[in-house]
Design a protein around this motif. Sequence first.
Motif, PDB file in Angstrom:
ATOM      1  N   ALA A   1       0.830  -1.206   0.000  1.00 27.11           N
ATOM      2  CA  ALA A   1       0.000   0.000   0.000  1.00 27.11           C
ATOM      3  C   ALA A   1       0.862   1.252   0.000  1.00 27.11           C
ATOM      4  CB  ALA A   1      -0.923   0.013   1.221  1.00 27.11           C
ATOM      5  N   LYS A   2       0.238   2.363  -0.352  1.00 26.67           N
ATOM      6  CA  LYS A   2       0.864   3.682  -0.222  1.00 26.67           C
ATOM      7  C   LYS A   2      -0.222   4.724  -0.007  1.00 26.67           C
ATOM      8  CE  LYS A   2       4.163   6.567   0.093  1.00 26.67           C
ATOM      9  NZ  LYS A   2       3.300   7.285   1.072  1.00 26.67           N
ATOM     10  N   THR A   3      -0.002   5.598   0.949  1.00 26.45           N
ATOM     11  CA  THR A   3      -0.933   6.686   1.248  1.00 26.45           C
ATOM     12  C   THR A   3      -0.485   7.968   0.560  1.00 26.45           C
ATOM     13  OG1 THR A   3       0.316   7.309   3.207  1.00 26.45           O
ATOM     14  CG2 THR A   3      -1.455   5.712   3.509  1.00 26.45           C
ATOM     15  N   GLY A   4      -1.398   8.931   0.507  1.00 27.74           N
ATOM     16  CA  GLY A   4      -1.046  10.224  -0.067  1.00 27.74           C
ATOM     17  C   GLY A   4      -2.012  11.310   0.355  1.00 27.74           C
ATOM     18  N   SER A   5      -1.490  12.504   0.512  1.00 30.23           N
ATOM     19  CA  SER A   5      -2.314  13.679   0.799  1.00 30.23           C
ATOM     20  C   SER A   5      -1.829  14.797  -0.112  1.00 30.23           C
ATOM     21  CB  SER A   5      -2.194  14.098   2.263  1.00 30.23           C
ATOM     22  OG  SER A   5      -2.608  13.057   3.130  1.00 30.23           O
ATOM     23  N   ALA A   6      -2.702  15.302  -0.962  1.00 26.96           N
ATOM     24  CA  ALA A   6      -2.306  16.308  -1.940  1.00 26.96           C
ATOM     25  C   ALA A   6      -2.911  17.658  -1.598  1.00 26.96           C
ATOM     26  CB  ALA A   6      -2.750  15.877  -3.340  1.00 26.96           C
ATOM     27  N   GLU A   7      -2.064  18.644  -1.360  1.00 27.55           N
ATOM     28  CA  GLU A   7      -2.522  19.992  -1.073  1.00 27.55           C
ATOM     29  C   GLU A   7      -3.099  20.633  -2.334  1.00 27.55           C
ATOM     30  OE1 GLU A   7      -2.512  21.220   1.898  1.00 27.55           O
ATOM     31  OE2 GLU A   7      -1.276  19.725   2.920  1.00 27.55           O
ATOM     32  N   VAL A   8      -4.202  21.340  -2.171  1.00 24.36           N
ATOM     33  CA  VAL A   8      -4.856  22.028  -3.286  1.00 24.36           C
ATOM     34  C   VAL A   8      -5.141  23.457  -2.866  1.00 24.36           C
ATOM     35  CG1 VAL A   8      -6.841  22.072  -4.841  1.00 24.36           C
ATOM     36  CG2 VAL A   8      -5.903  19.872  -4.093  1.00 24.36           C
ATOM     37  N   ASP A   9      -4.756  24.415  -3.695  1.00 25.89           N
ATOM     38  CA  ASP A   9      -4.991  25.821  -3.381  1.00 25.89           C
ATOM     39  C   ASP A   9      -6.471  26.075  -3.123  1.00 25.89           C
ATOM     40  OD1 ASP A   9      -2.346  26.374  -3.686  1.00 25.89           O
ATOM     41  OD2 ASP A   9      -2.512  27.172  -5.726  1.00 25.89           O
ATOM     42  N   GLY A  10      -6.762  26.794  -2.039  1.00 22.07           N
ATOM     43  CA  GLY A  10      -8.137  27.142  -1.726  1.00 22.07           C
ATOM     44  C   GLY A  10      -8.877  26.125  -0.894  1.00 22.07           C
ATOM     45  N   GLN A  11      -8.264  24.948  -0.648  1.00 21.20           N
ATOM     46  CA  GLN A  11      -8.902  23.927   0.182  1.00 21.20           C
ATOM     47  C   GLN A  11      -8.318  23.946   1.588  1.00 21.20           C
ATOM     48  OE1 GLN A  11      -9.868  20.482  -3.215  1.00 21.20           O
ATOM     49  NE2 GLN A  11      -8.822  19.955  -1.327  1.00 21.20           N
ATOM     50  N   LYS A  12      -9.187  23.834   2.583  1.00 22.68           N
ATOM     51  CA  LYS A  12      -8.718  23.775   3.960  1.00 22.68           C
ATOM     52  C   LYS A  12      -8.060  22.436   4.266  1.00 22.68           C
ATOM     53  CE  LYS A  12     -12.106  27.031   5.877  1.00 22.68           C
ATOM     54  NZ  LYS A  12     -13.201  27.240   6.855  1.00 22.68           N
ATOM     55  N   LYS A  13      -8.577  21.365   3.644  1.00 26.51           N
ATOM     56  CA  LYS A  13      -8.017  20.039   3.865  1.00 26.51           C
ATOM     57  C   LYS A  13      -7.524  19.464   2.538  1.00 26.51           C
ATOM     58  CE  LYS A  13     -10.259  17.299   6.674  1.00 26.51           C
ATOM     59  NZ  LYS A  13     -11.352  16.479   7.273  1.00 26.51           N
ATOM     60  N   PRO A  14      -6.449  18.697   2.546  1.00 30.04           N
ATOM     61  CA  PRO A  14      -5.930  18.117   1.299  1.00 30.04           C
ATOM     62  C   PRO A  14      -6.810  16.983   0.793  1.00 30.04           C
ATOM     63  CG  PRO A  14      -4.713  17.269   3.173  1.00 30.04           C
ATOM     64  CD  PRO A  14      -5.638  18.323   3.717  1.00 30.04           C
ATOM     65  N   ASN A  15      -6.593  16.598  -0.459  1.00 30.99           N
ATOM     66  CA  ASN A  15      -7.248  15.417  -1.009  1.00 30.99           C
ATOM     67  C   ASN A  15      -6.539  14.180  -0.467  1.00 30.99           C
ATOM     68  OD1 ASN A  15      -8.907  17.069  -2.532  1.00 30.99           O
ATOM     69  ND2 ASN A  15      -7.668  16.891  -4.390  1.00 30.99           N
ATOM     70  N   GLY A  16      -7.315  13.236   0.058  1.00 32.28           N
ATOM     71  CA  GLY A  16      -6.739  12.017   0.616  1.00 32.28           C
ATOM     72  C   GLY A  16      -6.712  10.892  -0.411  1.00 32.28           C
ATOM     73  N   TRP A  17      -5.536  10.269  -0.599  1.00 34.83           N
ATOM     74  CA  TRP A  17      -5.353   9.183  -1.578  1.00 34.83           C
ATOM     75  C   TRP A  17      -4.902   7.896  -0.886  1.00 34.83           C
ATOM     76  CZ3 TRP A  17      -5.762   9.266  -6.998  1.00 34.83           C
ATOM     77  CH2 TRP A  17      -5.984  10.522  -7.578  1.00 34.83           C
ATOM     78  N   PHE A  18      -5.215   6.777  -1.526  1.00 31.52           N
ATOM     79  CA  PHE A  18      -4.726   5.486  -1.052  1.00 31.52           C
ATOM     80  C   PHE A  18      -4.696   4.546  -2.244  1.00 31.52           C
ATOM     81  CE2 PHE A  18      -4.473   1.537   1.317  1.00 31.52           C
ATOM     82  CZ  PHE A  18      -3.885   1.887   2.538  1.00 31.52           C
ATOM     83  N   THR A  19      -3.588   3.849  -2.435  1.00 30.92           N
ATOM     84  CA  THR A  19      -3.491   2.842  -3.491  1.00 30.92           C
ATOM     85  C   THR A  19      -2.852   1.593  -2.897  1.00 30.92           C
ATOM     86  OG1 THR A  19      -2.725   2.376  -5.747  1.00 30.92           O
ATOM     87  CG2 THR A  19      -1.255   3.682  -4.342  1.00 30.92           C
ATOM     88  N   ALA A  20      -3.340   0.430  -3.293  1.00 30.35           N
ATOM     89  CA  ALA A  20      -2.860  -0.811  -2.678  1.00 30.35           C
ATOM     90  C   ALA A  20      -3.184  -2.009  -3.561  1.00 30.35           C
ATOM     91  CB  ALA A  20      -3.494  -0.993  -1.295  1.00 30.35           C
ATOM     92  N   TYR A  21      -2.581  -3.151  -3.214  1.00 27.67           N
ATOM     93  CA  TYR A  21      -2.896  -4.404  -3.906  1.00 27.67           C
ATOM     94  C   TYR A  21      -2.935  -5.530  -2.887  1.00 27.67           C
ATOM     95  CZ  TYR A  21       2.145  -5.287  -3.555  1.00 27.67           C
ATOM     96  OH  TYR A  21       3.415  -5.471  -3.073  1.00 27.67           O
ATOM     97  N   ARG A  22      -3.638  -6.566  -3.263  1.00 30.04           N
ATOM     98  CA  ARG A  22      -3.673  -7.803  -2.477  1.00 30.04           C
ATOM     99  C   ARG A  22      -3.850  -8.944  -3.461  1.00 30.04           C
ATOM    100  NH1 ARG A  22      -8.518 -10.401   1.134  1.00 30.04           N
ATOM    101  NH2 ARG A  22      -7.247 -11.817   2.413  1.00 30.04           N
ATOM    102  N   GLY A  23      -2.817  -9.761  -3.636  1.00 30.97           N
ATOM    103  CA  GLY A  23      -2.890 -10.831  -4.617  1.00 30.97           C
ATOM    104  C   GLY A  23      -3.143 -10.260  -6.010  1.00 30.97           C
ATOM    105  N   ASP A  24      -4.186 -10.761  -6.668  1.00 35.40           N
ATOM    106  CA  ASP A  24      -4.485 -10.321  -8.034  1.00 35.40           C
ATOM    107  C   ASP A  24      -5.595  -9.268  -8.062  1.00 35.40           C
ATOM    108  OD1 ASP A  24      -3.951 -10.326 -10.732  1.00 35.40           O
ATOM    109  OD2 ASP A  24      -5.344 -11.954 -11.198  1.00 35.40           O
ATOM    110  N   VAL A  25      -5.603  -8.415  -7.060  1.00 37.50           N
ATOM    111  CA  VAL A  25      -6.547  -7.290  -7.017  1.00 37.50           C
ATOM    112  C   VAL A  25      -5.778  -6.032  -6.614  1.00 37.50           C
ATOM    113  CG1 VAL A  25      -8.641  -6.341  -5.975  1.00 37.50           C
ATOM    114  CG2 VAL A  25      -8.460  -8.804  -6.366  1.00 37.50           C
ATOM    115  N   ALA A  26      -5.943  -4.975  -7.374  1.00 33.50           N
ATOM    116  CA  ALA A  26      -5.334  -3.683  -7.042  1.00 33.50           C
ATOM    117  C   ALA A  26      -6.435  -2.627  -7.063  1.00 33.50           C
ATOM    118  CB  ALA A  26      -4.243  -3.317  -8.049  1.00 33.50           C
TER     119      ALA A  26
END
Length: 549
Positions: free
Chosen positions: A498-523
């Motif tokens: 897995a890997k997490t992510g938070s992307a800052e965006v101008d004008g937003q109080k909170k960043p966009n929250g991201w998550f990407t991961a895999y388990r076996g043959d599913v991503a």
Amino acid sequence: MRKGAKAAVIGGVFVAMVGAAGYGAYSLTSDDGDSAGDGTVTSAKTDGAAKTKAPVKTGPPSDAEVRKTVGDFLAAWGRGDAAEAAALTSDEKAARAALDGYRKQARVNKVTLTPGTPTGAKAPFRVSAEITHAEQRATWAYDSALTVVRDAETGEARVDWKPSVVFPTLRPGDTVRTGPAKKPPIKAVDRNGKELVPAEHPTLKVVLSGLRDKYGAKAGGTAGVELYVDRAGKTPDETLKVLSKGTPGTLRTTLDAGLQRVAEQQVAKKPKSSAVVIKPSTGEVLALANSPAEGFNTALQGSLAPGSTMKVVSSALLIDRGLAGTGKQHPCPKFASYGGWKFQNLDKFEIKGGTFDQSFARSCNTAFITQASKLSDDALTKEARDVFGIGLNWQTGVPTFDGAVPVQQDASKAASLIGQGGVRMNPLTMASVSATASTGTFRQPYLVAPSLDNRTLAKAPRAMKPDTVKQLKSLMKLTATAGTGAQAMSGLSGDIGAKTGSAEVDGQKKPNGWFTAYRGDVAAAAVVQQGGHGGEAAGPIVASLLRAG
């Protein structure tokens, strides 16, 4: 009909009339002159004598002006006088064409326009129309709205013309038509043959429209007569009403109805969230979902900075170049500067004497920024394209955005390494990134088998180096078990990462929250806009999909 209203037939068209006792769309009373606060132009002199020009009003239209303009416009439209109605708008030519087309191309035979209560200059109204095509008749009802503005030159109140006045989803170049559909309908089914319908899967509405637009003629069906929005450009047409059903052809997709239902349930828990599930061994898209369900298709077409989930690609690059590796010492200071920008970690943390494994698992920004000076401006672009297939014009079967990692310089180059700068992704591309990391080979995602139309799927120029695959999977597993993704991935075992992510965006109080991961043959990957930390916002969505998959 509202109290105080009466009906009349004008020019063969049924329209609503409202008595003088109350406001209605067809009020014929004159402006009461209520223009307090309106400005006027100064007087002019002719032949030495002062003569005052007629005052030109400025400022927002008064309530009385709004009522009269709305009433006059809807009355003219209702009785079929497109010229008079168009003359009351800010764009007479465009309005005239749209209102003429409403009758001639949409085949609207009768129309009743019922006004609602204005809010300032905006006035809602209800449309009830009768459509006639040959011997077929159908009713069509919907809500719309218009806004009244003041003409800068004349000072008169006018309807601010937009195509959406005629129908809410119309955009410039679109036309409402009634007639034989351009493409036969389809019966879209999932990988196991279960039919997929918008009533059960509303988030698939736009996708099913896209599939019909591309494959309707190939699926073997016959077209019926429909009321539809003929979209300008490459956007699929939108069916509004079916007058006579055609015969649908069956189209098999790669989706899994059960997993699709889980995806929809999960994203519904978070406003402005999207997710995609992929089968890494084939590239088949198993599920996709957006919240709101019928909003923009961010899952496949979004273009957002992916934040630290991009570190999966950046890490592959650093490992390939020998600039980082599992078990190797790697700097993670509180701050790192490059190109005139000063970068820092969340809460300004640092890892003294730490390894690259720790930096990746804790999502240390500076661990990547410190390597920017050792990379060419196009290094990340080439890694994303040549190994992960980003930007290779994917042919999925429906319109998609396949990511962008542009060549950048100075501070923007450094920012790209941590998923900011000019990097743009969506859940489809980030799910594909995890799929590629788990197998070492990019397999282009798709929703319809390429054998149906003999299209060529995108291929990455090279596979990931075997040692890079091994190290990258080790980094992602550590993140899933003991790093920023551990809480969301709790309870999942086996071949996981897995890997997490938070992307800052101008004008937003909170960043966009991201998550990407895999388990076996599913991503899978998900984004929650303005959701905050990716592990907390998007992580539970992805983890649920991996469990269900």
